[in-house]
Design a protein around this motif. Structure first.
Motif, PDB file in Angstrom:
ATOM      1  N   ASN A  57      38.779  69.626  26.067  1.00  0.00           N
ATOM      2  CA  ASN A  57      39.150  68.981  24.804  1.00  0.00           C
ATOM      3  C   ASN A  57      40.453  68.202  24.865  1.00  0.00           C
ATOM      4  O   ASN A  57      40.706  67.383  23.961  1.00  0.00           O
ATOM      5  CB  ASN A  57      39.250  70.031  23.699  1.00  0.00           C
ATOM      6  CG  ASN A  57      37.913  70.626  23.338  1.00  0.00           C
ATOM      7  OD1 ASN A  57      37.146  70.064  22.570  1.00  0.00           O
ATOM      8  ND2 ASN A  57      37.606  71.784  23.905  1.00  0.00           N
ATOM      9  N   LEU A  58      41.265  68.433  25.892  1.00  0.00           N
ATOM     10  CA  LEU A  58      42.526  67.716  25.994  1.00  0.00           C
ATOM     11  C   LEU A  58      42.617  66.894  27.283  1.00  0.00           C
ATOM     12  O   LEU A  58      42.837  65.685  27.249  1.00  0.00           O
ATOM     13  CB  LEU A  58      43.698  68.700  25.916  1.00  0.00           C
ATOM     14  CG  LEU A  58      43.871  69.441  24.589  1.00  0.00           C
ATOM     15  CD1 LEU A  58      45.049  70.397  24.661  1.00  0.00           C
ATOM     16  CD2 LEU A  58      44.054  68.469  23.428  1.00  0.00           C
ATOM     17  N   VAL A  59      42.429  67.551  28.432  1.00  0.00           N
ATOM     18  CA  VAL A  59      42.628  66.878  29.718  1.00  0.00           C
ATOM     19  C   VAL A  59      41.493  65.891  30.007  1.00  0.00           C
ATOM     20  O   VAL A  59      41.726  64.706  30.282  1.00  0.00           O
ATOM     21  CB  VAL A  59      42.756  67.910  30.848  1.00  0.00           C
ATOM     22  CG1 VAL A  59      42.944  67.207  32.185  1.00  0.00           C
ATOM     23  CG2 VAL A  59      43.916  68.857  30.566  1.00  0.00           C
ATOM     24  N   THR A  60      40.253  66.373  29.947  1.00  0.00           N
ATOM     25  CA  THR A  60      39.122  65.518  30.293  1.00  0.00           C
ATOM     26  C   THR A  60      38.988  64.307  29.374  1.00  0.00           C
ATOM     27  O   THR A  60      38.799  63.184  29.857  1.00  0.00           O
ATOM     28  CB  THR A  60      37.819  66.342  30.304  1.00  0.00           C
ATOM     29  OG1 THR A  60      37.965  67.440  31.230  1.00  0.00           O
ATOM     30  CG2 THR A  60      36.645  65.490  30.720  1.00  0.00           C
ATOM     31  N   PRO A  61      39.045  64.464  28.037  1.00  0.00           N
ATOM     32  CA  PRO A  61      38.954  63.251  27.187  1.00  0.00           C
ATOM     33  C   PRO A  61      40.092  62.267  27.429  1.00  0.00           C
ATOM     34  O   PRO A  61      39.889  61.055  27.335  1.00  0.00           O
ATOM     35  CB  PRO A  61      39.001  63.822  25.761  1.00  0.00           C
ATOM     36  CG  PRO A  61      38.550  65.222  25.886  1.00  0.00           C
ATOM     37  CD  PRO A  61      39.056  65.684  27.219  1.00  0.00           C
TER      38      PRO A  61
END
Length: 375
Positions: free
Chosen positions: A313-317
């Protein structure tokens, strides 16, 4: 006389034209009905084509699955081989070199995992029996669970669990030989695809007639390879970090074979939704079998779930979301479809196949083919 005769002829022609116009006007109410019928026929043909294609994909799983996996992996390695061509290495030779490295790495990883996985399978019946003994006192705390357990024999439940575990192990052993054959098909298809990738691209491009279609084919191929290569290279780094941290969580949490948990976390992360669910449940079960305290038992699973939540929800997007935007609902439907078709490998292929389809759709939509008037 001639004038009157001509007038009668014109009157007759006018009457004939009026009758034809009247007939056309009378036919207008039938058009909507015929349009709906034609639309139903068209969608019926499309539906039958989709059903027939699904049947073929399902029946040809032993061949199509490893070949499709080889093409997806070959697209990634082929794109990397194009980068090696800057150093004077031909794309075909560079692709084979990277394919050899991939095959050797896969062999070494499999060889390293054989012993711990074999020990895990050998201890599976005892682990199931032990987990049942551990879970029963925990379930007795709930009123509804006590009523269910009261009407069942605890020994029968344990025997049933061990029997099912044996059936699962038997199914895995029975599928070992087909899996080895599919692995050989995958390696052969991967090597041949990397060797003939450049020639295959030229053949597809030259098979098209007009210059516009050839440019469209080149644009679609390049966009597809760029999207798949960017996804796998970036996601691999992200999931490698996730697997490393998961191995540390398993080690600190007191779970046995901590590196194996890291490898499972890395592989399962390529399966959206289902991978994190299966991994969390596995860590929870291992924790319950290892620790007497419920909090200590659930700590590794909770740590992995929170870590995966932050990554997804934070790194990948933040890294992938700028270039790759896919509807989560479509991904979920794709996972269900390909898991039903090809099992676990199909679930791993759901994301790249959806990415390929989305890239092709966007390229065709952004550059629609020009309509040429008939000569």
């Amino acid at each position: 006389m001639s004038a009157s005769f001509a007038g009668r002829g014109m009157f007759k022609n006018k009457t004939k034209v009026d009758l034809e116009l009247q007939q056309l006007l009378d036919r207008e109410p039938e058009q909507p009905y015929r349009s709906v019928l034609d639309l139903m026929v068209a969608w019926s043909i499309i539906g039958m084509f989709i059903i027939a294609t699904s049947v073929v994909i399902y029946l040809l799983e032993p061949i199509l699955m490893p070949v499709t996996l080889a093409i997806v992996v070959g697209m990634v390695l082929g794109r990397a081989a194009d980068q090696l061509s800057r150093f004077g290495l031909p794309p075909g030779a560079g692709g084979l070199f990277l394919g050899l490295i991939f095959a050797v790495g896969l062999f070494l990883l499999t060889n390293a995992l054989i012993e711990p996985v074999s020990n895990l399978f050998a201890a599976a019946p005892a682990m199931v029996e032990h987990s049942v003994e551990r879970v029963m006192p925990f379930l007795n705390r709930f009123e509804w669970a006590r009523h269910v357990i009261a009407g069942a024999d605890e020994k029968a439940i344990s025997d049933l669990a061990m029997a099912n575990a044996g059936a699962v192990l038997g199914a895995l052993a029975a599928g070992l030989t087909p899996a080895l054959i599919q692995a050989l098909i995958f390696l052969a298809a991967l090597g041949l695809f990397l060797l003939g990738r450049t020639h295959l691209r030229k053949t597809i491009i030259m098979a098209l007639v007009t210059r516009e279609r050839r440019l469209t084919a080149i644009r679609i191929m390049n966009a597809t390879e760029n999207a798949v290569g960017f996804y796998f290279s970036t996601a691999s780094l992200i999931y490698l970090a996730l697997g490393t941290i998961t191995g540390l969580i398993a080690f600190v949490g007191g779970l046995s074979v901590a590196p194996l948990w890291g490898v499972f976390a890395f592989i399962s992360s390529f399966i959206p939704y289902l991978g994190v669910t299966a991994m969390t449940i596995a860590l929870m079960s291992a924790g319950l079998m290892t620790h007497d305290s419920v909090l200590l038992a659930l700590a590794p699973a909770a740590g992995f779930f929170l870590l995966h939540l932050v990554m997804e929800n934070l790194v990948t997007p933040a890294i992938l979301g700028r270039r790759l935007e896919i509807n989560p609902f479509l991904i979920f439907i794709a996972i269900i479809f390909w898991t039903w078709m090809w099992g676990a490998v199909g679930a791993m292929l759901a994301m790249p196949l959806s990415l390929i389809a989305m890239t092709i759709f966007n390229e065709v939509r952004s550059h629609p083919p020009e309509r040429q008037l008939p000569g």
